[in-house]
Scaffold this motif. Sequence first.
Motif, PDB file in Angstrom:
ATOM      1  N   MET A 281       0.837  -1.213   0.000  1.00  0.00           N
ATOM      2  CA  MET A 281       0.000   0.000   0.000  1.00  0.00           C
ATOM      3  C   MET A 281       0.862   1.250   0.000  1.00  0.00           C
ATOM      4  SD  MET A 281      -3.459  -0.244   2.116  1.00  0.00           S
ATOM      5  CE  MET A 281      -4.820  -1.179   1.469  1.00  0.00           C
ATOM      6  N   LEU A 282       1.641   1.427   1.054  1.00  0.00           N
ATOM      7  CA  LEU A 282       2.428   2.662   1.133  1.00  0.00           C
ATOM      8  C   LEU A 282       3.508   2.679   0.048  1.00  0.00           C
ATOM      9  CD1 LEU A 282       3.958   4.352   4.289  1.00  0.00           C
ATOM     10  CD2 LEU A 282       5.089   4.346   2.112  1.00  0.00           C
ATOM     11  N   ASN A 283       4.399   1.692   0.107  1.00  0.00           N
ATOM     12  CA  ASN A 283       5.528   1.727  -0.816  1.00  0.00           C
ATOM     13  C   ASN A 283       5.088   1.496  -2.258  1.00  0.00           C
ATOM     14  OD1 ASN A 283       7.015   0.189   1.911  1.00  0.00           O
ATOM     15  ND2 ASN A 283       7.801   2.130   1.179  1.00  0.00           N
ATOM     16  N   GLY A 284       4.083   0.635  -2.457  1.00  0.00           N
ATOM     17  CA  GLY A 284       3.583   0.400  -3.817  1.00  0.00           C
ATOM     18  C   GLY A 284       3.006   1.679  -4.414  1.00  0.00           C
ATOM     19  N   SER A 285       2.213   2.419  -3.638  1.00  0.00           N
ATOM     20  CA  SER A 285       1.655   3.691  -4.119  1.00  0.00           C
ATOM     21  C   SER A 285       2.763   4.719  -4.307  1.00  0.00           C
ATOM     22  CB  SER A 285       0.661   4.284  -3.115  1.00  0.00           C
ATOM     23  OG  SER A 285      -0.339   3.384  -2.823  1.00  0.00           O
ATOM     24  N   ALA A 290       5.725   8.239  -7.602  1.00  0.00           N
ATOM     25  CA  ALA A 290       7.053   8.808  -7.858  1.00  0.00           C
ATOM     26  C   ALA A 290       7.375   8.744  -9.348  1.00  0.00           C
ATOM     27  CB  ALA A 290       8.115   8.061  -7.047  1.00  0.00           C
ATOM     28  N   LEU A 291       7.057   7.615  -9.970  1.00  0.00           N
ATOM     29  CA  LEU A 291       7.366   7.462 -11.394  1.00  0.00           C
ATOM     30  C   LEU A 291       6.462   8.375 -12.221  1.00  0.00           C
ATOM     31  CD1 LEU A 291       7.862   3.599 -11.239  1.00  0.00           C
ATOM     32  CD2 LEU A 291       9.665   5.300 -11.596  1.00  0.00           C
ATOM     33  N   GLU A 315      -5.800   5.562  -4.598  1.00  0.00           N
ATOM     34  CA  GLU A 315      -6.860   5.041  -3.740  1.00  0.00           C
ATOM     35  C   GLU A 315      -7.422   3.746  -4.323  1.00  0.00           C
ATOM     36  OE1 GLU A 315      -9.532   8.367  -2.977  1.00  0.00           O
ATOM     37  OE2 GLU A 315      -9.577   7.742  -0.878  1.00  0.00           O
ATOM     38  N   ARG A 316      -7.632   3.755  -5.630  1.00  0.00           N
ATOM     39  CA  ARG A 316      -8.208   2.570  -6.282  1.00  0.00           C
ATOM     40  C   ARG A 316      -7.183   1.445  -6.358  1.00  0.00           C
ATOM     41  NH1 ARG A 316     -12.477   4.884 -10.776  1.00  0.00           N
ATOM     42  NH2 ARG A 316     -13.286   6.512  -9.405  1.00  0.00           N
ATOM     43  N   LEU A 317      -5.949   1.808  -6.640  1.00  0.00           N
ATOM     44  CA  LEU A 317      -4.896   0.779  -6.645  1.00  0.00           C
ATOM     45  C   LEU A 317      -4.908   0.034  -5.307  1.00  0.00           C
ATOM     46  CD1 LEU A 317      -1.600   0.471  -8.178  1.00  0.00           C
ATOM     47  CD2 LEU A 317      -1.308   1.007  -5.790  1.00  0.00           C
ATOM     48  N   MET A 318      -4.978   0.819  -4.235  1.00  0.00           N
ATOM     49  CA  MET A 318      -4.941   0.201  -2.901  1.00  0.00           C
ATOM     50  C   MET A 318      -6.218  -0.592  -2.609  1.00  0.00           C
ATOM     51  SD  MET A 318      -3.001   2.885  -0.378  1.00  0.00           S
ATOM     52  CE  MET A 318      -3.583   4.488  -0.837  1.00  0.00           C
TER      53      MET A 318
END
Length: 478
Positions: A281-285, A290-291, A315-318
């Motif tokens: 969640m945190l690092n994946g988002s 960042a990219l 939000e949706r990714l998570m």
Amino acid sequence: MSELQLSRATQSRIPQSVQSPSDRPTSAAPGVLHLGLGAFHRAHQAMVFEQLLRQGDVRWGIHGVGMTQAGLVNKLRAQDGLYAVRIAGAQGIEWQVPGALWQTSVLNTERENVLNAMAAPSTRWITLTVTEKGYTPALAQLLLDGLRLRHTAVHAAGHAGITGLTIASCDNLQGNGHKLKALLQATATPQDAVLMQWIEAHCTFPCSMVDRIVPAATAEVADAAKAALGLTDHGALSTETFWEWVIEDKFADPSDAALLRQCGVRVTADVHSYEEAKLRMLNGSHSAMALMGAVTGRAYIADCVGALHIREFVERLMSQEVAPHLSRADWADYRDALIQRFGNPYLKHSVHQIATDSSQKIPQRWPPSALGQMAAHASFEHHALAAAVFLRYTLGVDEQGKAYSLNDPQANSLMTIGAKQATESDACVRALLAREDLWGPELASSEAWLARVTYWHDQVLHQGVDATVKYIIQQNDS
Ligand code: CS2
């Protein structure tokens, strides 16, 4: 304004509004050896150990080791290990000067000091934040050499007063304690058999999840520290109010569990569910934003999450792609808090800092969720778009034509793959996705993944990142 510099000699000038450092007793030696003296450790664990020191438990002073950065160590040395931390959140701003950093070494030039610290009777813990790419045989050799000295000292002391160590990896890797222990086992030679038996019997490798956003120091924070302290501080940091440390209940000295709990650390048998939620969640988002930020020319994470469509995207990714595969029950609260945290205007968390070492970070952050969705026959579109943006990022030039450099051990190979994406787009996607070191064997051979990343990459190249992110949201709505 005063040109005096922060140090033990000047600390009495620190104003009342700033929390002053704990005292450094002359009779006590550090109890914690920390490898990887970056910003994170100083604004996270060092502040937990500071709480214990303030309670009068002198066993938590830190000997901090700079693995590469002699410059930072020298600055901190000149300040007797003192530095200010600005803690900023919705409730306002607070400054603290932790006094837990008692001693420092630079690994390259002071390896002996580091080994001796591992053998010192006062040392009880080794903590590590050496980054994802730091888990090398050289790290294992360092630990083995130090532990060998300690083992010899145990015998010399007739087993009295000197014991095993808690060796806690605190890097953003799933099962970080297991990984560190396995690295030691893989690096040890047959001559190390007795040492390895002693390590097995007396040292522990708890898994640990650490969480606090601590951007690299900036001139703005140094100026703010000078204003808050009335002293020059070359080590000042900025962080958020939130912090979390979840550690496996596996300590060389079991009574440490209660002490850490008192300070707000979660000591548990189940670090796994916290680790996976945090990494994905945190690092994946973070990596996705960042990219996107690097390619669109946004400087900070707060700028990314401040754009409504990017905020909606993460939000949706998570919610849709990460959460279904998590065992952390309170993930919705964690997600909502994350959106707030990402938007913290004080943090100035550079997208290029987070994009650094993406090749080492992505494997923990994205593939588990994408694979989970595939197995459930569910959509993995947000992750596929993130992967497409990663390929676009390897061009090394943003959508306004401004060049940036890739700071990554795989920079050359990634840029070679990405260089021809404008003209040979499909072949570039195929070459990037074939990399098992990034995606793991299953995702690297998935035709479905390839098809969707190819699709989104095409959109990104032709419409740009912002329009593509808006488009995926529209698609998702309909
Ligand atoms: C970030 C992390 O730089 C990065 O890769 O995602 O450093 C992140 O800020 C921390 O893990 C937060 O706990």
